[in-house]
Motif scaffolding. Structure first.
Motif, PDB file in Angstrom:
ATOM      1  N   GLY A   1      29.464  -3.323  -7.640  1.00 32.93           N
ATOM      2  CA  GLY A   1      28.324  -2.581  -7.121  1.00 32.93           C
ATOM      3  C   GLY A   1      27.517  -1.912  -8.209  1.00 32.93           C
ATOM      4  O   GLY A   1      26.304  -1.706  -8.066  1.00 32.93           O
ATOM      5  N   LEU A   2      28.173  -1.592  -9.312  1.00 31.10           N
ATOM      6  CA  LEU A   2      27.510  -0.929 -10.435  1.00 31.10           C
ATOM      7  C   LEU A   2      26.901  -1.922 -11.417  1.00 31.10           C
ATOM      8  O   LEU A   2      25.777  -1.743 -11.877  1.00 31.10           O
ATOM      9  CB  LEU A   2      28.520  -0.033 -11.165  1.00 31.10           C
ATOM     10  N   MET A   3      27.631  -2.992 -11.740  1.00 29.60           N
ATOM     11  CA  MET A   3      27.273  -3.849 -12.863  1.00 29.60           C
ATOM     12  C   MET A   3      26.725  -5.222 -12.477  1.00 29.60           C
ATOM     13  O   MET A   3      26.042  -5.861 -13.280  1.00 29.60           O
ATOM     14  CB  MET A   3      28.508  -4.052 -13.758  1.00 29.60           C
ATOM     15  N   LEU A   4      27.036  -5.716 -11.279  1.00 23.97           N
ATOM     16  CA  LEU A   4      26.679  -7.104 -10.980  1.00 23.97           C
ATOM     17  C   LEU A   4      25.180  -7.301 -10.805  1.00 23.97           C
ATOM     18  O   LEU A   4      24.619  -8.283 -11.306  1.00 23.97           O
ATOM     19  CB  LEU A   4      27.430  -7.565  -9.717  1.00 23.97           C
ATOM     20  N   LEU A   5      24.504  -6.382 -10.105  1.00 28.71           N
ATOM     21  CA  LEU A   5      23.057  -6.527  -9.930  1.00 28.71           C
ATOM     22  C   LEU A   5      22.319  -6.442 -11.267  1.00 28.71           C
ATOM     23  O   LEU A   5      21.466  -7.301 -11.547  1.00 28.71           O
ATOM     24  CB  LEU A   5      22.544  -5.473  -8.942  1.00 28.71           C
ATOM     25  N   PRO A   6      22.609  -5.456 -12.146  1.00 27.67           N
ATOM     26  CA  PRO A   6      21.962  -5.450 -13.464  1.00 27.67           C
ATOM     27  C   PRO A   6      22.309  -6.688 -14.298  1.00 27.67           C
ATOM     28  O   PRO A   6      21.470  -7.177 -15.071  1.00 27.67           O
ATOM     29  CB  PRO A   6      22.508  -4.176 -14.123  1.00 27.67           C
ATOM     30  N   TYR A   7      23.537  -7.184 -14.174  1.00 26.12           N
ATOM     31  CA  TYR A   7      23.933  -8.400 -14.889  1.00 26.12           C
ATOM     32  C   TYR A   7      23.039  -9.573 -14.480  1.00 26.12           C
ATOM     33  O   TYR A   7      22.577 -10.350 -15.327  1.00 26.12           O
ATOM     34  CB  TYR A   7      25.399  -8.704 -14.578  1.00 26.12           C
TER      35      TYR A   7
ATOM     36  N   ARG B   1      10.655  -5.978 -12.961  1.00 25.62           N
ATOM     37  CA  ARG B   1      10.558  -7.176 -13.775  1.00 25.62           C
ATOM     38  C   ARG B   1      11.937  -7.545 -14.337  1.00 25.62           C
ATOM     39  O   ARG B   1      12.518  -6.791 -15.103  1.00 25.62           O
ATOM     40  CB  ARG B   1       9.573  -6.953 -14.926  1.00 25.62           C
ATOM     41  N   SER B   2      12.438  -8.729 -13.962  1.00 29.63           N
ATOM     42  CA  SER B   2      13.727  -9.204 -14.467  1.00 29.63           C
ATOM     43  C   SER B   2      13.538  -9.808 -15.857  1.00 29.63           C
ATOM     44  O   SER B   2      12.430 -10.195 -16.252  1.00 29.63           O
ATOM     45  CB  SER B   2      14.322 -10.249 -13.523  1.00 29.63           C
ATOM     46  N   SER B   3      14.663  -9.918 -16.615  1.00 29.38           N
ATOM     47  CA  SER B   3      14.607 -10.475 -17.961  1.00 29.38           C
ATOM     48  C   SER B   3      15.992 -10.961 -18.364  1.00 29.38           C
ATOM     49  O   SER B   3      16.968 -10.747 -17.648  1.00 29.38           O
ATOM     50  CB  SER B   3      14.112  -9.416 -18.966  1.00 29.38           C
ATOM     51  N   THR B   4      16.088 -11.602 -19.517  1.00 25.44           N
ATOM     52  CA  THR B   4      17.379 -12.066 -20.029  1.00 25.44           C
ATOM     53  C   THR B   4      17.950 -11.149 -21.093  1.00 25.44           C
ATOM     54  O   THR B   4      19.065 -11.360 -21.549  1.00 25.44           O
ATOM     55  CB  THR B   4      17.251 -13.481 -20.619  1.00 25.44           C
ATOM     56  N   ASP B   5      17.202 -10.138 -21.496  1.00 20.57           N
ATOM     57  CA  ASP B   5      17.703  -9.212 -22.516  1.00 20.57           C
ATOM     58  C   ASP B   5      17.582  -7.744 -22.099  1.00 20.57           C
ATOM     59  O   ASP B   5      17.992  -6.847 -22.830  1.00 20.57           O
ATOM     60  CB  ASP B   5      16.988  -9.418 -23.852  1.00 20.57           C
ATOM     61  N   GLY B   6      17.044  -7.478 -20.920  1.00 18.34           N
ATOM     62  CA  GLY B   6      16.921  -6.102 -20.431  1.00 18.34           C
ATOM     63  C   GLY B   6      15.871  -5.281 -21.136  1.00 18.34           C
ATOM     64  O   GLY B   6      15.692  -4.102 -20.835  1.00 18.34           O
TER      65      GLY B   6
ATOM     66  N   ALA C   1      30.414   1.439 -20.562  1.00 16.44           N
ATOM     67  CA  ALA C   1      30.684   1.806 -21.957  1.00 16.44           C
ATOM     68  C   ALA C   1      31.154   0.590 -22.748  1.00 16.44           C
ATOM     69  O   ALA C   1      30.736   0.370 -23.897  1.00 16.44           O
ATOM     70  CB  ALA C   1      31.722   2.925 -22.011  1.00 16.44           C
ATOM     71  N   ILE C   2      32.034  -0.210 -22.156  1.00 15.12           N
ATOM     72  CA  ILE C   2      32.517  -1.424 -22.830  1.00 15.12           C
ATOM     73  C   ILE C   2      31.375  -2.408 -23.024  1.00 15.12           C
ATOM     74  O   ILE C   2      31.204  -2.986 -24.108  1.00 15.12           O
ATOM     75  CB  ILE C   2      33.650  -2.070 -22.005  1.00 15.12           C
ATOM     76  N   GLN C   3      30.583  -2.584 -21.985  1.00 18.33           N
ATOM     77  CA  GLN C   3      29.470  -3.535 -22.086  1.00 18.33           C
ATOM     78  C   GLN C   3      28.472  -3.115 -23.157  1.00 18.33           C
ATOM     79  O   GLN C   3      28.017  -3.938 -23.952  1.00 18.33           O
ATOM     80  CB  GLN C   3      28.782  -3.642 -20.726  1.00 18.33           C
ATOM     81  N   ASN C   4      28.164  -1.829 -23.205  1.00 18.06           N
ATOM     82  CA  ASN C   4      27.208  -1.337 -24.204  1.00 18.06           C
ATOM     83  C   ASN C   4      27.786  -1.409 -25.612  1.00 18.06           C
ATOM     84  O   ASN C   4      27.061  -1.675 -26.574  1.00 18.06           O
ATOM     85  CB  ASN C   4      26.806   0.108 -23.884  1.00 18.06           C
ATOM     86  N   ALA C   5      29.095  -1.155 -25.746  1.00 17.45           N
ATOM     87  CA  ALA C   5      29.721  -1.172 -27.063  1.00 17.45           C
ATOM     88  C   ALA C   5      29.732  -2.577 -27.660  1.00 17.45           C
ATOM     89  O   ALA C   5      29.467  -2.766 -28.860  1.00 17.45           O
ATOM     90  CB  ALA C   5      31.143  -0.623 -26.980  1.00 17.45           C
ATOM     91  N   VAL C   6      30.054  -3.568 -26.853  1.00 19.44           N
ATOM     92  CA  VAL C   6      30.089  -4.946 -27.338  1.00 19.44           C
ATOM     93  C   VAL C   6      28.685  -5.542 -27.376  1.00 19.44           C
ATOM     94  O   VAL C   6      28.292  -6.216 -28.328  1.00 19.44           O
ATOM     95  CB  VAL C   6      31.026  -5.804 -26.456  1.00 19.44           C
ATOM     96  N   GLY C   7      27.926  -5.277 -26.310  1.00 18.11           N
ATOM     97  CA  GLY C   7      26.539  -5.720 -26.257  1.00 18.11           C
ATOM     98  C   GLY C   7      26.347  -7.102 -25.672  1.00 18.11           C
ATOM     99  O   GLY C   7      27.214  -7.976 -25.796  1.00 18.11           O
ATOM    100  N   GLY C   8      25.224  -7.280 -25.006  1.00 23.12           N
ATOM    101  CA  GLY C   8      24.831  -8.585 -24.494  1.00 23.12           C
ATOM    102  C   GLY C   8      25.799  -9.169 -23.476  1.00 23.12           C
ATOM    103  O   GLY C   8      26.581  -8.472 -22.837  1.00 23.12           O
ATOM    104  N   ARG C   9      25.771 -10.500 -23.382  1.00 24.75           N
ATOM    105  CA  ARG C   9      26.615 -11.178 -22.419  1.00 24.75           C
ATOM    106  C   ARG C   9      28.083 -11.122 -22.802  1.00 24.75           C
ATOM    107  O   ARG C   9      28.963 -11.126 -21.935  1.00 24.75           O
ATOM    108  CB  ARG C   9      26.148 -12.625 -22.255  1.00 24.75           C
ATOM    109  N   ALA C  10      28.366 -11.060 -24.102  1.00 25.83           N
ATOM    110  CA  ALA C  10      29.752 -10.919 -24.541  1.00 25.83           C
ATOM    111  C   ALA C  10      30.341  -9.612 -24.039  1.00 25.83           C
ATOM    112  O   ALA C  10      31.531  -9.539 -23.692  1.00 25.83           O
ATOM    113  CB  ALA C  10      29.833 -10.978 -26.063  1.00 25.83           C
ATOM    114  N   GLY C  11      29.509  -8.575 -23.974  1.00 25.76           N
ATOM    115  CA  GLY C  11      29.973  -7.295 -23.459  1.00 25.76           C
ATOM    116  C   GLY C  11      30.383  -7.381 -22.009  1.00 25.76           C
ATOM    117  O   GLY C  11      31.382  -6.776 -21.594  1.00 25.76           O
ATOM    118  N   TYR C  12      29.647  -8.145 -21.223  1.00 30.56           N
ATOM    119  CA  TYR C  12      30.013  -8.327 -19.814  1.00 30.56           C
ATOM    120  C   TYR C  12      31.333  -9.090 -19.693  1.00 30.56           C
ATOM    121  O   TYR C  12      32.159  -8.791 -18.821  1.00 30.56           O
ATOM    122  CB  TYR C  12      28.904  -9.079 -19.070  1.00 30.56           C
TER     123      TYR C  12
END
Length: 447
Positions: free
Chosen positions: A30-36, A391-396, A169-180
């Motif tokens: 609910g928190l991360m999937l829509l932004p992903y 506006r959606s994007s691939t890099d936010g 926090a984990i997603q931001n620390a690693v960054g990008g799709r690898a963070g997810y």
């Protein structure tokens, strides 16, 4: 073993630890999937909302069926516990790869997420429904169920804090799709810990043997339709789940677009769950003193007030927004304790009236309603985003129009507040109290 009026602490903690799994899975998608989907895969907001909603809508049909199957399960470990392990392991495995879509065409990545999320939702149904059914079968006491739910909600609040704060926090620390991808594996491990802990911790719990439930989905819906107080309670809870789903879906968008801070996602979660960790026992004591229904009304008003205060997010200092979310957290704790303690009461009254233990039917329909509400939340929020021109994007990294910022703010604040206040219309009609559930004549029914 027969059900009992008092449970040892190890069973309370063991049962409550199942909320580690339910809390992690209930919070992170609910928190991360829509932004992903919108800010990493570049999927339009409306389509992303559909992807998030569809698997949860499937659970609306599946959950009552899972209740029927668990009602009829015959196993030396009891009818519920085997499902905790079987479905829980599948849930953890599916979640580990949910956010790991390989580099493909956008539509194929959308299918990847949809199929994996559908699988996770199916496994979750067969874990959650038996799990929620257990309290009505391991204790006969009105007050003991409240204590059992207090442990469950306290652990749930801690898990929401842990998963909700650590995932971004984990997603931001690693960054990008690898963070997810890393985040998905980390949350899967948390789910696994909750599954195993609940299975092992409830091995000595007394269980009243369930009797066969209704024979079809239509029969199950007819059973709960005849239970007036259950209907009012369920309607209230589903509408509030919708409100919570909207706020949960909006956290990341508010943090990055309105507050302009990636770290704000974690801070918002700490403000939201911190009060719940501290005040869950307080709400339990309030319920013992004034009754569960009155406690539920009071906590709902706190939640609505906090959501209304958050409407100032675009103009007020960030500290005001954090304080508003703290107030939401105060109310949220009670809005979890009371309905979850009132649900087994309704199932127990039905068992006494009919002579048949149909807790699985009630919890199946209940969990389906909760799932629908939580699924509609991100879907409704995605619709608000689309109406605001997000506006959606691939890099936010894209500038959003003022209309999108306004939509994010209102979808996070005003809309949930209105929904919570609306839900109280149905809660007013709920009438079960101590005398109805325990059959005691020395106490009055809570109005």
């Amino acid at each position: 073993m027969p059900a009992t009026d008092s449970l040892p602490r190890r069973v309370r903690i063991g049962y409550g630890s199942g909320s580690v799994a339910t809390g992690a899975f209930g919070t992170v998608p609910g928190l991360m999937l829509l932004p992903y989907l919108t800010d990493s895969l570049g999927i339009a907001a409306l389509a992303a909302g559909f992807i998030v909603f569809l698997p949860k809508a499937w659970d609306v049909v599946l959950n009552p069926i899972a209740g029927r199957i668990s009602d009829r399960t015959v196993d030396p470990r009891g009818p519920r516990r085997p499902w905790l392990l079987r479905a829980g392991l599948l849930l953890a495995a599916g979640f580990a790869v949910l956010f790991a879509a390989p580099g493909m065409a956008t539509w194929l990545e959308a299918v990847w997420v949809l199929v994996l999320f559908l699988g996770c939702a199916t496994a979750y149904a067969f874990f959650q429904v038996p799990y929620v059914a257990m309290p009505a079968e391991i204790t006969d006491s009105y007050d003991e169920r409240t204590r059992l739910m207090t442990w469950r909600v306290a652990i749930l609040a801690f898990t929401i804090l842990l998963a909700g704060a650590s995932a971004p926090a984990i997603q931001n620390a690693v960054g990008g799709r690898a963070g997810y991808r890393v985040m998905g594996v980390a949350i899967a491990v948390i789910i696994l810990v909750g599954v195993v802990s609940a299975y092992v911790g409830t091995r000595s719990a007394p269980v009243a043997a369930p009797q066969p439930g209704a024979g079809s989905l239509r029969d199950q819906l007819r059973i709960v339709a005849e239970a007036r107080d259950f209907r009012w309670l369920l309607t209230t809870f589903v509408i509030q789940a919708l409100a919570t789903g909207c706020m949960l879906a909006g956290v990341d968008y508010v943090a990055e677009n309105v507050l302009d801070s990636d770290a704000a996602t974690t801070f918002l979660f700490v403000c939201f769950v911190g009060p719940a960790l501290l005040l869950t026992p307080v709400w339990s004591a309030v319920g013992t003193r004034i009754g569960k229904k009155r406690g539920y009304v009071a906590s709902s008003l706190f939640l609505a007030a906090g959501a209304l205060a958050a409407v100032t997010a675009q103009s007020a200092p960030v500290g005001v927004v954090y304080l508003a979310v703290v107030l939401v957290g105060v109310g949220y704790a009670g809005c979890q304790v009371f309905p979850m303690a009132m649900l087994p009461d309704a199932a127990a009254v039905d068992a006494r009236r009919t002579g048949s233990n149909r807790a699985g039917v009630y919890t199946g329909v209940w969990t389906a309603g909760e799932t629908l509400g939580l699924a509609l939340g991100p879907g409704v929020f995605a619709l608000v985003l689309a109406l605001g021109g997000y506006r959606s994007s691939t890099d936010g990294d894209v500038a959003q129009p003022d209309s999108a910022l306004t939509a994010i703010t209102l979808g996070f604040s005003l809309l949930p507040a209105v929904l919570v206040l609306l839900s109280l219309v149905w809660l007013r009609r709920y009438s079960l109290g101590v005398a109805d559930v325990d059959g005691r004549t020395d106490e009055t029914v809570t109005a």
